[in-house]
Design a protein around this motif. Structure first.
Motif, PDB file in Angstrom:
ATOM      1  N   PRO A 191     -18.437 -33.414  11.424  1.00 56.93           N
ATOM      2  CA  PRO A 191     -18.473 -34.079  10.165  1.00 56.93           C
ATOM      3  C   PRO A 191     -17.375 -33.641   9.183  1.00 56.93           C
ATOM      4  O   PRO A 191     -17.215 -34.235   8.294  1.00 56.93           O
ATOM      5  N   LEU A 238     -14.356 -33.280   6.951  1.00 58.03           N
ATOM      6  CA  LEU A 238     -13.247 -34.175   6.983  1.00 58.03           C
ATOM      7  C   LEU A 238     -11.999 -33.974   7.406  1.00 58.03           C
ATOM      8  O   LEU A 238     -10.991 -34.664   7.752  1.00 58.03           O
ATOM      9  N   ASP A 264     -26.718 -38.094   2.030  1.00 62.08           N
ATOM     10  CA  ASP A 264     -25.122 -37.770   1.909  1.00 62.08           C
ATOM     11  C   ASP A 264     -24.592 -38.722   0.724  1.00 62.08           C
ATOM     12  O   ASP A 264     -23.778 -38.402  -0.280  1.00 62.08           O
ATOM     13  N   SER A 273     -19.165 -33.311   3.155  1.00 67.90           N
ATOM     14  CA  SER A 273     -18.939 -33.351   4.692  1.00 67.90           C
ATOM     15  C   SER A 273     -19.329 -31.918   5.006  1.00 67.90           C
ATOM     16  O   SER A 273     -19.855 -31.645   6.158  1.00 67.90           O
ATOM     17  N   ARG A 296     -16.207 -36.236  -1.154  1.00 65.72           N
ATOM     18  CA  ARG A 296     -16.535 -36.735   0.167  1.00 65.72           C
ATOM     19  C   ARG A 296     -16.300 -35.424   1.039  1.00 65.72           C
ATOM     20  O   ARG A 296     -16.948 -35.153   2.047  1.00 65.72           O
TER      21      ARG A 296
END
Length: 297
Positions: free
Chosen positions: A121, A123, A234, A256, A252
């Motif tokens: 997960p 990024l 999330d 993550s 983000r």
């Protein structure tokens, strides 16, 4: 130790710490160390101690090849480029691997992350996985250090959480074995200064893995401040981080990390730090106690 050891990113926190451990307990002669950076003037103190300081720019392959010339064992510390819209960091690392091959480096070392394989997960995990693959394809014997999350990363979230009494998370019951950056640097320095010719992958972690709720309880115990963990999806957490002024892409990335924790991909505990460095790793409670004033702001 007669081999020449090179450290990239030597003006960063991790790079400096690695060099300090090489000069300290590893007793490597300054003349056997090359420190590279985009800004050599930032390493004037190391140059004064006899360390060779060279300019190296990860966006300039020729500068990397020139910097790596004459080095036997090269540590590539992953760069800070976190551009989600391009493969810039992966290209930088691939250029470093190619430069190491051109310079006929005998051993290549790299700082990666735990479980960077496709499906992570996180990024930017693909940058690390792609670099690991490039290193393996180069044919150069290698040591890959999969660094877990640093205890120091908690400075990004805890001071605000402590002051508000609320810590927003989407990590659920996932665990993290936060480790001290300096402990990992000591382990990396030991690997760099070793005479190992074989390829290895080490996952570097702290000595114990905790859930967010368990970390919050430790924080309350050390600071005397109540800290409630509030679990969010999330998407809601991302919006909250953005509302705090964090740019969207970095928001983000932060979320993550929590998704990665929730998926159980960062909870592993290994003895690699102690095995490599010979020292007991700092516990999370010791970190909190040592940094209580900073955490309380």
């Amino acid at each position: 130790m007669t081999e020449t050891l090179l450290v990239t990113g030597a003006s960063g926190h991790l790079g400096r710490a690695v060099i300090n451990h090489l000069l300290g307990e590893r007793k490597v002669a300054p003349a056997n160390i090359i420190a590279t950076t985009r800004n050599p003037e930032n390493l004037a103190d190391l140059a004064a101690r006899g360390v060779a300081v060279r300019s190296a720019d990860f966006d300039d392959k020729a500068s990397l090849e020139a910097a790596f010339t004459g080095a036997d064992r090269v540590l590539v510390i992953s760069t800070g480029e976190l551009d989600l819209k391009s493969d810039r960091r992966l290209k930088q690392h691939q250029a470093a691997v190619a430069a190491a091959k051109a310079a006929k480096v005998s051993h290549l070392l790299y700082t990666s992350m735990p479980n960077p394989e496709p499906g992570s997960p996180v990024l930017f995990a693909g940058d690390h996985y792609g670099t690991e693959e490039a290193i393996k394809a180069s044919g150069i014997p290698y040591t890959i250090f999969r660094n877990g999350w640093y205890q120091e990363n908690l400075f990004m979230s805890l001071p605000h959480a402590i002051s508000s009494g609320k810590w927003y998370s989407s990590a659920a019951d996932g665990r993290i074995a936060h480790g001290a950056r300096d402990d990992m640097a000591a382990a990396i320095a030991a690997g760099l200064a070793s005479d190992s010719k074989e390829s290895h992958i080490y996952t570097l972690t702290g000595p114990q893995a905790y859930t967010t709720n368990e970390i919050a309880a430790l924080v309350s115990e050390v600071t005397g401040k109540p800290l409630e963990v509030i679990q969010l999806p999330d998407e809601a957490l991302t919006e909250g981080v953005k509302a705090a002024g964090v740019p969207e892409d970095f928001a983000r990335i932060i979320v993550s990390f929590d998704a990665n924790t929730r998926a159980g991909r960062i909870g592993e505990v290994t003895d690699a730090v102690e095995k490599l460095s010979g020292r007991k790793p700092r516990t999370l409670k010791q970190f909190l106690e040592a940094n209580k004033a900073a955490l309380l702001g």
